[in-house]
Write an enzyme that holds these catalytic residues in place. Structure first.
Site, short mmCIF file in Angstrom:
data_model
loop_
_atom_site.label_atom_id
_atom_site.label_comp_id
_atom_site.label_asym_id
_atom_site.label_seq_id
_atom_site.Cartn_x
_atom_site.Cartn_y
_atom_site.Cartn_z
N ASP A 184 0.84 -1.20 0.00
CA ASP A 184 0.00 0.00 0.00
C ASP A 184 0.88 1.25 0.00
O ASP A 184 1.62 1.51 0.95
CB ASP A 184 -0.89 -0.02 1.24
CG ASP A 184 -2.04 0.98 1.16
OD1 ASP A 184 -1.85 2.07 0.56
OD2 ASP A 184 -3.12 0.68 1.68
N HIS B 25 -2.86 -0.69 -2.45
CA HIS B 25 -4.07 -0.01 -1.97
C HIS B 25 -5.21 -0.23 -2.97
O HIS B 25 -5.01 -0.21 -4.18
CB HIS B 25 -3.76 1.49 -1.85
CG HIS B 25 -4.83 2.28 -1.18
ND1 HIS B 25 -4.97 2.34 0.19
CD2 HIS B 25 -5.81 3.06 -1.70
CE1 HIS B 25 -5.98 3.13 0.49
NE2 HIS B 25 -6.52 3.57 -0.63
#
Length: 233
Positions: A171, A202
């Protein structure tokens, strides 16, 4: 699919909330908490998915205090992202949490509801789902790739309701150091379960998005389904 109005508890007005009903009722309610892009096509699809699982889906418009019914699509260019970050930066999280609490209260009493209500959020919404686990009476909460959770964990909050956290290993908004702080901060918490999904970015569970990963999303969504059934019936 319908849109209802829910009154804000601070008297500032009311906000639109998308409603999708399941086939069978009474049913538990899931309050879906948006990403930074508003109640867009992804949130509509998630609402349908939640209803297909047998829950009532309520998706409030959380940016309404800045602009009603913001709809941005992350895969339609940089300008959409710039607008989204503007709305995120202007978002009052405490008032937003109060709006989530108002939606939870509405969900407990609405026609066709069983009285049990959970929250499920993504990105900014994932952060708000974490806050809902400590600041509302939700029966359960699910956080997908929530941002800035390390700062919330550092406050050593008391969890009122069960919380399921999904973390993307790669992420770009939650770097490894932040992930380590999150995992360390919730370790041993009986009401919290956290899972890290290797090699994904993400928004890995946003179907059709640039970071979509079918395997990780299927595993995460399966855990979510079991969690919701356990706590909402």
């Amino acid at each position: 699919m319908a849109v209802i109005q829910i009154a804000a508890t601070d008297g500032a007005g009311s906000f639109d909330t998308l409603v999708v009903m399941p086939k069978a009722q009474p049913a538990g309610v899931v309050v879906l908490v948006q990403e930074i892009f508003g109640v867009n096509s992804a949130m509509h699809a998630l609402s349908e998915w939640v209803a297909d699982m047998g829950f009532i889906a309520l998706t409030p418009d959380l940016f309404w205090r800045q602009q009603k019914n913001v709809v941005l699509e992350p895969d339609q260019g940089q300008a959409q992202w710039e607008q989204a970050f503007k709305f995120m930066n202007g978002f009052d999280q405490e008032k937003g949490l109060a709006d989530i609490a108002a939606t939870i209260a509405h969900g407990r009493k609405m026609q066709g509801a069983s009285g049990k209500v959970g929250t499920m959020g993504f990105c900014l919404g994932g952060r708000m789902a974490f806050k809902a686990a400590t600041g509302t009476d939700a029966d359960c909460n699910v956080s997908y790739y929530g941002v800035m959770l390390d700062a919330l964990v550092a406050e050593k909050p008391a969890f009122r309701g069960p919380l399921l956290i999904h973390i993307a290993e790669n992420d770009k908004f939650v770097p490894p150091e932040a992930q380590q702080k999150i995992l360390a901060g919730v370790k041993g918490e009986p009401k919290v379960a956290a899972h890290v999904y290797p090699g994904v970015d993400h928004a890995f569970a946003r179907m059709g998005g640039h970071a979509w990963d079918g395997r990780a999303a299927t595993i995460a969504n399966g855990r979510t389904a079991e969690f919701l059934v356990k706590h909402l019936g």
